[in-house]
Motif scaffolding. Structure first.
Motif, PDB file in Angstrom:
ATOM      1  N   ILE A  76       0.857  -1.409  -0.105  1.00  0.00           N
ATOM      2  CA  ILE A  76       0.103   0.085   0.009  1.00  0.00           C
ATOM      3  C   ILE A  76       0.964   1.124  -0.224  1.00  0.00           C
ATOM      4  O   ILE A  76       1.658   1.364   0.889  1.00  0.00           O
ATOM      5  CB  ILE A  76      -0.922   0.097   1.289  1.00  0.00           C
ATOM      6  N   PRO A  77       0.622   1.971  -1.136  1.00  0.00           N
ATOM      7  CA  PRO A  77       1.766   3.440  -0.949  1.00  0.00           C
ATOM      8  C   PRO A  77       1.161   4.439  -0.120  1.00  0.00           C
ATOM      9  O   PRO A  77      -0.014   4.711   0.248  1.00  0.00           O
ATOM     10  CB  PRO A  77       1.502   3.889  -2.412  1.00  0.00           C
ATOM     11  N   VAL A  78       2.208   4.975   0.639  1.00  0.00           N
ATOM     12  CA  VAL A  78       1.782   5.773   1.694  1.00  0.00           C
ATOM     13  C   VAL A  78       3.010   7.306   1.474  1.00  0.00           C
ATOM     14  O   VAL A  78       3.870   6.988   0.928  1.00  0.00           O
ATOM     15  CB  VAL A  78       1.960   5.347   3.201  1.00  0.00           C
ATOM     16  N   ILE A  79       2.496   8.309   2.087  1.00  0.00           N
ATOM     17  CA  ILE A  79       3.583   9.475   2.025  1.00  0.00           C
ATOM     18  C   ILE A  79       3.500   9.985   3.514  1.00  0.00           C
ATOM     19  O   ILE A  79       2.675   9.946   4.269  1.00  0.00           O
ATOM     20  CB  ILE A  79       3.039  10.366   1.241  1.00  0.00           C
ATOM     21  N   ILE A  80       4.840  10.284   3.835  1.00  0.00           N
ATOM     22  CA  ILE A  80       5.099  10.759   5.173  1.00  0.00           C
ATOM     23  C   ILE A  80       6.011  11.855   4.925  1.00  0.00           C
ATOM     24  O   ILE A  80       6.478  12.415   4.042  1.00  0.00           O
ATOM     25  CB  ILE A  80       5.764   9.664   6.154  1.00  0.00           C
ATOM     26  N   GLY A  81       5.943  12.964   6.287  1.00  0.00           N
ATOM     27  CA  GLY A  81       6.831  14.164   6.340  1.00  0.00           C
ATOM     28  C   GLY A  81       8.225  13.764   6.730  1.00  0.00           C
ATOM     29  O   GLY A  81       8.371  12.661   7.170  1.00  0.00           O
ATOM     30  N   ILE A  82       9.057  14.600   6.323  1.00  0.00           N
ATOM     31  CA  ILE A  82      10.553  14.499   6.699  1.00  0.00           C
ATOM     32  C   ILE A  82      10.761  14.229   8.075  1.00  0.00           C
ATOM     33  O   ILE A  82      11.831  13.513   8.423  1.00  0.00           O
ATOM     34  CB  ILE A  82      11.296  15.794   5.982  1.00  0.00           C
ATOM     35  N   ASN A  83       9.876  14.774   8.970  1.00  0.00           N
ATOM     36  CA  ASN A  83      10.421  14.748  10.378  1.00  0.00           C
ATOM     37  C   ASN A  83       9.984  13.278  10.847  1.00  0.00           C
ATOM     38  O   ASN A  83      10.768  12.548  11.551  1.00  0.00           O
ATOM     39  CB  ASN A  83       9.798  15.818  11.383  1.00  0.00           C
ATOM     40  N   MET A  84       8.598  12.683  10.521  1.00  0.00           N
ATOM     41  CA  MET A  84       8.269  11.543  10.643  1.00  0.00           C
ATOM     42  C   MET A  84       9.272  10.496   9.900  1.00  0.00           C
ATOM     43  O   MET A  84       9.644   9.426  10.611  1.00  0.00           O
ATOM     44  CB  MET A  84       7.087  11.173   9.823  1.00  0.00           C
ATOM     45  N   ALA A  85       9.696  10.861   8.750  1.00  0.00           N
ATOM     46  CA  ALA A  85      10.946   9.807   8.374  1.00  0.00           C
ATOM     47  C   ALA A  85      12.094   9.899   9.019  1.00  0.00           C
ATOM     48  O   ALA A  85      12.589   8.743   9.150  1.00  0.00           O
ATOM     49  CB  ALA A  85      11.264  10.337   6.928  1.00  0.00           C
TER      50      ALA A  85
END
Length: 391
Positions: free
Chosen positions: A139-148
């Motif tokens: 499942i494709p997801v997107i996350i923020g740079i701080n979360m990453a």
């Protein structure tokens, strides 16, 4: 009166270095006060603009039970969307979001996250949701740079996502990080995983339901759906207003210290002038000046420090303000880690009201400080003054 101004100006220029030292210190106060206030105004504009583009649009409809600060409310914070909303959703004026708690297991570690479902074809918010339209087994997801950074995930990494559907049953699936975006708004980054809303609805067994709905500037609010409440942009940015108000309330302490240094120098100069220029004061009185006119002369002389300081501040302050408004002021730390909607680089915003108010405050303060020691002249005996003695 005009003669008093001319005479005060000649006396100031004749004082030489002492005058210019006072003017330089006072002009520095001018520039620093305006610059720091400009930073606060710039932060206010920048933070609200970022929140509007990334999170809230022009306002939102929240489910009655939804509390973004209480994950325990997420399981009961969704309701069906009205049928008439589908037209606005398809046109991009409304963006529904479904929220549920979950967990991920990067590198064998369990980390709690908030799963947010959003239409992958939306253009209202700046989130790169088009990256969710990716063909992959996971499942494709997107996350923020701080979360990453905190989860040690990179673009293309695959991990396990666990959630609980509306029946209370736990389920899990593989997710792949389709994109990592950079934002100044912690509410869309910290601990957040964004997924296509239709995928999340199937995972949760919730068809056509949402936790909150974001609307754009072209949407006219004439109906609030059942089980939802209206949150205006002013309500959603109230935290920023409170933060700016708190910061503004602490600024006067710093301004007071700056003005105190400048006013102390001017006060000392006025006292020294009265002590050393006794014969000059006696001569003014002997030539027909009243004591009030002499006091006015010395007050104008002291107040003109502010005028000269304002002129000097314009010489180096205007280029400095223009440079700062273009290049900005870079904060040495990432404020978003503290939950603040603050960019790494702040761009000051100046307005005529800020400059005028600052100038008036400095000018009035300088005038009062100049008048205070000048009152001593009214008590001087002209004969003793001509002899160089204070009564």
């Amino acid at each position: 009166m005009f003669l008093a101004f001319r005479l005060a100006y000649r006396n100031l220029i004749g004082a030489g270095l002492r005058t210019w030292l006072n003017v330089i210190v006072l002009s520095f106060s001018f520039v620093v006060i305006i610059w720091m206030q400009g930073l606060l105004i710039g932060w206010d504009h920048q933070a609200k603009n970022d929140i509007e583009k990334w999170e809230i649009g022009q306002g939102q409809f929240w489910h009655n039970n939804y509390d973004p600060y209480d994950p325990f409310t997420f399981s009961d914070s969704y309701a069906p969307l009205p049928e008439n909303f589908n037209v606005f959703i398809e046109s991009g004026l409304l963006v529904p979001v479904l929220v549920t708690p979950g967990s991920i297991f990067p590198e064998g570690r369990m980390q709690s996250v908030t799963i947010k479902g959003i239409p992958k074809n939306q253009n209202l918010l700046s989130l790169p949701t088009y990256k969710l339209d990716t063909l992959t087994d996971a499942i494709p997801v997107i996350i923020g740079i701080n979360m990453a950074r905190k989860s040690h995930l990179k673009r293309g990494d695959i991990t396990t996502l666990r959630w609980r559907d509306k029946m209370g049953t736990f389920d899990a699936a593989q997710i792949i990080v389709a994109d990592i975006f950079a934002t100044n708004v912690p509410a869309v980054d910290a601990g957040q995983i964004w997924i296509d809303i239709e995928v999340l609805r199937n995972m949760m067994l919730l068809q056509n339901q949402a936790t909150f709905i974001t609307f754009g500037k072209d949407y006219i609010v004439n109906h609030i759906p059942d089980n939802f409440i209206l949150k205006t942009k002013r309500e959603l940015t109230a935290e920023i207003d409170e933060m700016i108000k708190l910061k503004s309330s602490s600024q006067p302490v710093f301004y007071f210290v700056l003005l105190l240094l400048a006013m102390l120098a001017i006060f000392d100069t006025q006292v020294l002038s009265i002590f050393r220029r006794q014969k000059e004061i006696g001569t003014y009185v002997a030539l027909g000046y009243t004591r009030k006119q002499v006091v006015l002369l010395f007050t104008i002389e002291g107040a003109m420090h502010a005028v000269l300081a304002a002129m000097l501040a314009m010489v180096y302050g205007i280029p400095f303000f223009i440079w700062q408004s273009k290049s900005g002021f870079t904060i040495p730390m990432d404020a978003s880690e503290f939950g603040l909607a603050m960019a790494q680089t702040l761009y000051p915003v100046y307005n005529a009201g800020l400059v005028i108010v600052t100038t008036l405050i400095v000018f009035l303060t300088t005038t009062i400080v100049s008048y205070w020691p000048s009152r001593r002249i009214a008590k001087m005996n002209p004969t003793d003054a001509l002899r160089g003695k204070i009564q």
